[in-house]
Design an enzyme around this catalytic site. Sequence first.
Site, PDB file in Angstrom:
ATOM      1  CB  SER A  13      -0.983  -0.004   1.180  1.00  0.00           C
ATOM      2  OG  SER A  13      -0.320   0.151   2.401  1.00  0.00           O
ATOM      3  CG  ASN A  14       3.750   2.699   2.940  1.00  0.00           C
ATOM      4  OD1 ASN A  14       3.701   3.902   3.169  1.00  0.00           O
ATOM      5  ND2 ASN A  14       3.472   1.779   3.835  1.00  0.00           N
ATOM      6  CG  LEU A  87      20.694  -7.180   6.618  1.00  0.00           C
ATOM      7  CD1 LEU A  87      20.155  -6.083   7.524  1.00  0.00           C
ATOM      8  CD2 LEU A  87      21.639  -8.094   7.404  1.00  0.00           C
ATOM      9  CG  HIS A 104      10.970   0.431  11.677  1.00  0.00           C
ATOM     10  ND1 HIS A 104      11.196  -0.896  11.342  1.00  0.00           N
ATOM     11  CD2 HIS A 104      10.665   0.439  12.993  1.00  0.00           C
ATOM     12  CE1 HIS A 104      11.035  -1.650  12.425  1.00  0.00           C
ATOM     13  NE2 HIS A 104      10.703  -0.862  13.436  1.00  0.00           N
TER      14      HIS A 104
END
Length: 188
Positions: A13-14, A87, A104
């Site tokens: 969604s971002n 990562l 985050h």
Amino acid sequence: MKQLVILASGSGSNAENIVKYFEHDKTVQISHILTNNPKAGVIERANRLGIPCKVFTKKEFKEENTILNFLINNKIDLIILAGFLWLVPVKLVRSFHHKIINIHPALLPKYGGKGMYGNHIHQVIVENKEEESGITIHYVNEKYDDGDIILQKKCSVLPSDSANDVARKVHQLEYKYFPKVIEELLKH
Ligand code: GAR
């Protein structure tokens, strides 16, 4: 024209919000959306939005430099991690110093590190009876959630809030501030 790539592992969604924010901006192009997860919702979003989407494997990402070379060959100006859970390899971090940013869903350095992602964080925030949470947008280095912080925004957490309520508040902050931070960074 600035070239952006978005890396996402989940719903996306971002990613969609960022694509829409820059839709009519002639100076910014979302070159590709890349994902490590062949089942990620972001793939359907990318297809719907008309953004080229590639799925990559751990080997391609960590050992074979496939993604690193792809980003170099496509002259990418900014790499955006939007719900991306792996990562980032050291070689990639060093090649794109201060050109990789992450969002985050908490106020780092609290609730960061391996395994701290998405709804799991909101659940722990509620269990710990935190009175606030929020978002952190930061540069990516070779450790999880550890790079220099660019922006933090807070929201309140009420005693009656569920993890879903916190998620909703945090997402609202993400949608409002992440594209603006990207736009600002592209000016420099
Ligand atoms: C976002 O809340 C983002 O902050 C978080 O995952 C969610 C992805 O949502 N990222 C992390 O937890 C990274 N550690 P989306 O796929 O709907 O954009």
